[in-house]
Design a protein around this motif. Structure first.
Motif, short mmCIF file in Angstrom:
data_model
loop_
_atom_site.label_atom_id
_atom_site.label_comp_id
_atom_site.label_asym_id
_atom_site.label_seq_id
_atom_site.Cartn_x
_atom_site.Cartn_y
_atom_site.Cartn_z
N TYR A 55 0.84 -1.20 0.00
CA TYR A 55 0.00 0.00 0.00
C TYR A 55 0.87 1.26 0.00
N TYR A 56 1.92 1.24 0.80
CA TYR A 56 2.80 2.42 0.86
C TYR A 56 3.42 2.69 -0.50
N ARG A 57 3.91 1.63 -1.17
CA ARG A 57 4.49 1.82 -2.50
C ARG A 57 3.45 2.42 -3.46
N LEU A 58 2.24 1.89 -3.43
CA LEU A 58 1.18 2.40 -4.29
C LEU A 58 0.86 3.87 -3.99
N SER A 59 0.85 4.22 -2.72
CA SER A 59 0.40 5.55 -2.31
C SER A 59 1.37 6.65 -2.68
N THR A 60 2.63 6.32 -2.93
CA THR A 60 3.64 7.35 -3.19
C THR A 60 4.25 7.28 -4.58
N GLU A 61 3.98 6.24 -5.36
CA GLU A 61 4.70 6.07 -6.62
C GLU A 61 4.28 7.09 -7.68
N THR A 62 3.09 7.64 -7.60
CA THR A 62 2.66 8.64 -8.58
C THR A 62 3.31 9.99 -8.32
N GLN A 63 3.50 10.36 -7.04
CA GLN A 63 4.16 11.62 -6.71
C GLN A 63 4.87 11.46 -5.38
N TYR A 64 6.12 10.95 -5.45
CA TYR A 64 6.90 10.77 -4.23
C TYR A 64 7.34 12.12 -3.68
N GLY A 65 7.83 12.97 -4.54
CA GLY A 65 8.19 14.33 -4.13
C GLY A 65 9.55 14.45 -3.48
N ASP A 66 9.98 15.67 -3.32
CA ASP A 66 11.26 15.97 -2.68
C ASP A 66 11.13 15.82 -1.17
N SER A 67 12.14 15.22 -0.55
CA SER A 67 12.09 14.93 0.89
C SER A 67 12.87 15.92 1.73
N GLY A 68 13.43 16.96 1.13
CA GLY A 68 14.31 17.86 1.85
C GLY A 68 13.67 18.51 3.07
N ARG A 69 12.48 19.05 2.90
CA ARG A 69 11.84 19.73 4.03
C ARG A 69 11.38 18.74 5.10
N LEU A 70 10.94 17.57 4.67
CA LEU A 70 10.58 16.54 5.65
C LEU A 70 11.80 16.12 6.46
N ALA A 71 12.95 16.03 5.80
CA ALA A 71 14.17 15.68 6.51
C ALA A 71 14.52 16.73 7.55
N GLU A 72 14.37 18.01 7.21
CA GLU A 72 14.66 19.07 8.17
C GLU A 72 13.70 19.00 9.35
N PHE A 73 12.44 18.69 9.07
CA PHE A 73 11.46 18.54 10.15
C PHE A 73 11.86 17.41 11.10
N LEU A 74 12.25 16.27 10.55
CA LEU A 74 12.62 15.13 11.40
C LEU A 74 13.95 15.38 12.12
N ARG A 75 14.85 16.14 11.52
CA ARG A 75 16.10 16.49 12.22
C ARG A 75 15.78 17.34 13.45
N LYS A 76 14.83 18.24 13.34
CA LYS A 76 14.42 19.03 14.50
C LYS A 76 13.89 18.11 15.60
N CYS A 77 13.08 17.12 15.19
CA CYS A 77 12.56 16.15 16.18
C CYS A 77 13.71 15.39 16.82
N GLU A 78 14.65 14.96 16.01
CA GLU A 78 15.79 14.18 16.51
C GLU A 78 16.64 14.99 17.46
N ASN A 79 16.73 16.30 17.22
CA ASN A 79 17.55 17.18 18.06
C ASN A 79 16.81 17.66 19.31
N GLY A 80 15.58 17.18 19.50
CA GLY A 80 14.85 17.53 20.72
C GLY A 80 14.25 18.92 20.71
N GLU A 81 14.01 19.46 19.53
CA GLU A 81 13.44 20.80 19.44
C GLU A 81 11.91 20.76 19.58
N THR A 82 11.33 21.93 19.70
CA THR A 82 9.87 22.07 19.67
C THR A 82 9.43 22.14 18.22
N VAL A 83 8.51 21.26 17.84
CA VAL A 83 7.98 21.26 16.48
C VAL A 83 6.46 21.32 16.53
#
Length: 371
Positions: A55-83
């Motif tokens: 299901y995950y493969r199906l849900s994203t294969e038409t438009q996976y998109g750039d992950s740059g901003r999501l990566a920055e969001f998760l880095r903030k989470c990993e660094n213990g910041e307020t998000v």
């Protein structure tokens, strides 16, 4: 007052139109296989771990998109910041605690937005994941609109959301915004323009939030092929519940009735499936954090529509976000909303309330391209 779009917040709100079905866009290059987000204990064969990976493969294969901003969001989470995680859309995102018979999740913690927040807290206990809703509490009871991050509103489309999103959400600097409008927006050019304008507002916000678009369909169809054109144009991530449902029905694994009690709104199983798809997208990025570069300075591409609503504004009777209170030229038979009025979705309104015993009009002097 000059703006490219103005909306005066009066009593109530309009409903979204029912879109017509259209064939899906041609797939883009799919992501690599992900071992992300295994499903919990299966309740049916179509809810197995193997099924969810497909299901995950199906849900994203038409438009996976750039992950740059999501990566920055998760880095903030990993660094213990307020998000801060924002949501905007229709009734599936603004779901209440009604019975599953009516297509709603059974309790607040079943709703897909709450499951995503729960996953973030469990995965990143060091981070402060801001949430304005108490456990199992209907989203807006006792929570003023200026304090909310889930600003979804049932029976409304992006032609209303585009006026609300700045003062009600973006002024609070969310780090991630999840947008769900494909069963409330229609397939026409008007919604195409308001949806793109709304997404441009998110992408151009000063704090550079990440964005995930959600595709969905119900018994009346979907506008996903139209709205996904905006996701492709700006290359932001898109997760399609529609493609998963189509596959389930084609193979006989499950039907719309399995994920919706009224063929319009997700039930508990539908919310769980939608949550797992988005969590899998986040897990996919999490596994690549060491290899994903920090996003470069972002230049917003030229719009694909006229995008006349990019500066759209809502006029409130009291300050909301960075929007000041608006005072009309003449109150007539109207009065200032005190913020305690709640519409049918329990959204508190800082608007203008009519006195039904009078007939004098509310008079406002404004200037803009679209009013």
């Amino acid at each position: 007052m000059l703006s490219s779009g103005l909306c005066l917040c009066l009593f109530g709100c309009g409903g979204g139109e029912t879109p017509a079905s259209e064939p899906a866009d041609a797939p883009s290059v799919p992501p690599a296989e992900s071992s992300a987000a295994p499903a919990p204990t299966a309740q049916a064969p179509w809810e197995s771990e193997e099924a969810y990976a497909d299901y995950y493969r199906l849900s994203t294969e038409t438009q996976y998109g750039d992950s740059g901003r999501l990566a920055e969001f998760l880095r903030k989470c990993e660094n213990g910041e307020t998000v801060r995680v924002g949501f905007i859309g229709g009734s599936n995102t603004d779901s209440g605690p009604g019975p599953a018979l009516n297509g709603w999740a059974g309790k607040r913690s079943d709703i897909y937005s709450e499951q995503i927040l729960s996953w973030l807290r469990q995965t990143y206990p060091q981070a402060n994941i801001v949430n304005d809703i108490a456990e199992n509490q209907y989203p807006c009871i006792g929570v003023p609109i200026e304090q909310r991050y889930n600003i979804a509103n049932g029976a409304t489309a992006s032609d209303f959301g585009v006026f609300r999103i700045t003062s009600q959400l973006l002024d609070k600097s969310p780090d991630l915004v999840i947008v769900e409008y494909t069963t409330n927006d229609g397939p026409g050019d008007d919604y195409d323009e308001t949806f793109e304008s709304l997404c441009r507002k998110i992408l151009s916000a000063p704090n550079h939030p990440a964005i995930i678009g959600v595709g969905n369909r119900n018994a009346y169809g979907t506008s996903e092929p139209y709205l996904m054109r905006t996701a492709k144009h700006y290359n932001f991530p898109w997760v399609s519940f529609t493609r998963v449902l189509n596959k389930g029905e084609e193979t006989g694994a499950f039907t719309l009735d399995d994920v919706s009690g009224d063929t319009v709104h997700w039930n508990v199983q539908g919310h769980h499936l939608m949550a797992q798809l988005i969590i899998s997208r986040l897990e996919d990025v999490r596994e690549q954090l060491d290899t994903l570069p920090a996003p470069e300075d972002y230049t917003l591409p030229e719009p694909r529509t006229a995008a006349r609503y990019e500066d759209a504004t809502m006029l409130w009777s009291a300050p909301v976000g960075n929007a000041p209170a608006y005072t009309p030229d003449s109150w007539g038979s109207w009065e200032k909303g005190d913020g305690n009025y709640q519409d049918k979705n329990y959204n508190t309104i800082h608007g203008f309330v009519a006195d039904t015993t009078g007939g004098a009009p509310l008079r406002c002097a404004v200037q803009g391209r679209l009013i």
